[in-house]
Design a protein around this motif. Structure first.
Motif, short mmCIF file in Angstrom:
data_model
loop_
_atom_site.label_atom_id
_atom_site.label_comp_id
_atom_site.label_asym_id
_atom_site.label_seq_id
_atom_site.Cartn_x
_atom_site.Cartn_y
_atom_site.Cartn_z
N PRO A 135 0.81 -1.23 0.00
CA PRO A 135 0.00 0.00 0.00
C PRO A 135 0.84 1.28 0.00
CG PRO A 135 -0.56 -1.39 1.90
CD PRO A 135 0.55 -2.07 1.17
N MET A 136 2.08 1.21 0.58
CA MET A 136 2.85 2.44 0.77
C MET A 136 4.18 2.39 0.01
SD MET A 136 0.61 3.68 2.71
CE MET A 136 1.15 5.18 3.50
N LEU A 137 4.43 3.42 -0.80
CA LEU A 137 5.73 3.60 -1.47
C LEU A 137 6.31 4.88 -0.88
CD1 LEU A 137 7.77 2.78 -3.68
CD2 LEU A 137 6.36 4.02 -5.32
N ALA A 138 7.19 4.73 0.11
CA ALA A 138 7.67 5.91 0.85
C ALA A 138 9.05 6.33 0.34
CB ALA A 138 7.66 5.61 2.35
N THR A 139 10.14 5.81 0.95
CA THR A 139 11.47 6.12 0.39
C THR A 139 11.72 5.33 -0.88
OG1 THR A 139 12.61 4.32 1.55
CG2 THR A 139 12.40 6.41 2.74
N ASP A 194 10.75 11.29 9.62
CA ASP A 194 10.75 9.86 9.98
C ASP A 194 10.47 8.97 8.76
OD1 ASP A 194 11.17 10.36 12.72
OD2 ASP A 194 9.05 10.87 12.96
N ALA A 195 10.52 9.56 7.60
CA ALA A 195 10.25 8.86 6.33
C ALA A 195 8.83 8.32 6.26
CB ALA A 195 11.28 7.76 6.07
N TYR A 196 7.90 9.00 6.92
CA TYR A 196 6.47 8.70 6.74
C TYR A 196 5.90 9.63 5.67
CZ TYR A 196 5.78 5.19 10.26
OH TYR A 196 5.82 4.01 10.94
N ILE A 197 4.92 9.11 4.94
CA ILE A 197 4.32 9.88 3.84
C ILE A 197 3.35 10.92 4.42
CG2 ILE A 197 2.92 9.75 1.75
CD1 ILE A 197 3.92 6.86 1.39
N CYS A 198 3.43 12.16 3.90
CA CYS A 198 2.55 13.25 4.32
C CYS A 198 1.65 13.66 3.15
CB CYS A 198 3.35 14.47 4.74
SG CYS A 198 4.56 14.15 6.02
N ASP A 203 0.92 4.23 9.65
CA ASP A 203 1.58 2.94 9.40
C ASP A 203 0.56 1.94 8.87
OD1 ASP A 203 2.53 0.19 9.91
OD2 ASP A 203 4.24 1.19 10.83
N ALA A 204 0.69 1.61 7.59
CA ALA A 204 -0.32 0.77 6.93
C ALA A 204 -0.42 -0.60 7.58
CB ALA A 204 0.00 0.65 5.44
N GLY A 205 0.73 -1.21 7.90
CA GLY A 205 0.71 -2.55 8.51
C GLY A 205 -0.03 -2.53 9.84
N ASP A 206 0.27 -1.56 10.66
CA ASP A 206 -0.40 -1.48 11.97
C ASP A 206 -1.90 -1.25 11.81
OD1 ASP A 206 1.84 -1.94 13.48
OD2 ASP A 206 2.28 0.18 13.83
N1 URA Z 1 5.23 2.87 5.73
C1 URA Z 1 3.97 3.15 6.13
O1 URA Z 1 3.21 2.24 6.52
N2 URA Z 1 3.56 4.43 6.08
C2 URA Z 1 4.34 5.42 5.67
O2 URA Z 1 3.90 6.59 5.64
C3 URA Z 1 5.66 5.13 5.28
C4 URA Z 1 6.08 3.84 5.31
#
Ligand code: URA
Ligand code: PRP
Length: 212
Positions: A135-139, A194-198, A203-206
């Motif tokens: 679901p997430m493409l961050a770095t 923190d390399a989270y997407i804005c 956190d998609a997994g959580d």
């Molecule tokens: N992984 C996530 O689950 N969310 C983010 O925003 C970045 C990495």
């Protein structure tokens, strides 16, 4: 090199609407899971539009005819654990006979670089269309490593499907693997420190597994 040249951003109103509900911090685990599955299915409809067909003989109540069917044995879906698992059922609803591989990667909390802990892929994989799910493409580190692992096993025709992407991740994936077509539900603004997407969705997994 234009890093957006291999990117398809989904602008369908149904996808955008569902992503907005996903973003809401008050959306609970049940609904989050269901939406991830539905969005994967809607994105899959577009991402699989070039799936190979083969003519098969069918007897209708009227006559026998040759008619096209999806060569389902030709597809493999590969979720990146954990969060990619949430998208698998959406794709299998479209192509139930697809094979499923798994790649386990987690991001180091400090360096944000991915670490591999599992890899099991359909064998052989070289003649299949392969759709990597996350679901997430961050770095982009996880996506780049997952595609590299699939290529090491002989995978050639690889697509990457995510729900939310940061421009940084799309650029990194495209530069490392310019042959990979990238399907994105929504392009977000940027990564935070923190390399989270804005604005992202956290956190998609959580959120899929209810672990936070
Ligand atoms: N992984 C996530 O689950 N969310 C983010 O925003 C970045 C990495
Ligand atoms: C998340 C997400 C991606 C990765 C994206 O997984 O599901 O796999 O981060 O980040 P990147 O583009 O910077 O590599 P995470 O490592 O948190 O593992 P999890 O799915 O088990 O929670």
């Amino acid at each position: 090199m234009n890093y957006m040249e291999n990117v398809t951003v989904m602008d369908h109103p149904l996808i955008q609407h569902k992503i907005s509900i996903l973003r809401d911090k008050n959306t609970g685990t049940n609904e989050f899971r269901r939406l991830v599955e539905e969005i994967a299915m809607l994105e899959g409809f577009e991402a699989l539009s070039d799936l190979p067909l083969q003519d098969v003989e069918i007897e209708t109540p009227i006559e026998t005819c040759m008619t096209p069917m999806i060569a389902g044995r030709k597809l493999a879906v590969v979720p990146i654990l954990r969060a990619g698992l949430g998208m698998v059922s959406g794709i299998l609803a479209l192509v139930p006979s697809a094979k499923v591989g798994h790649i386990g990667l987690y991001r180091d909390e400090v360096t944000h670089e991915p670490h591999e802990y599992y890899c099991k892929l359909p064998n052989p994989i070289n003649e299949r269309t392969i759709v990597v799910l996350d679901p997430m493409l961050a770095t982009g580190g996880s996506a780049v490593d997952a595609v590299s692992m699939i290529k090491q096993h002989g995978g050639k025709n690889i697509k990457f499907m995510c729900i939310i992407a940061a421009p940084e991740g799309v650029k990194r994936l495209h530069e490392a693997h310019p042959d990979v077509q990238i399907y994105v539900g929504h392009m977000d603004r940027q990564l935070n420190e923190d390399a989270y997407i804005c604005p992202g969705l956290g956190d998609a997994g959580d959120r899929i597994f209810g672990t936070k």
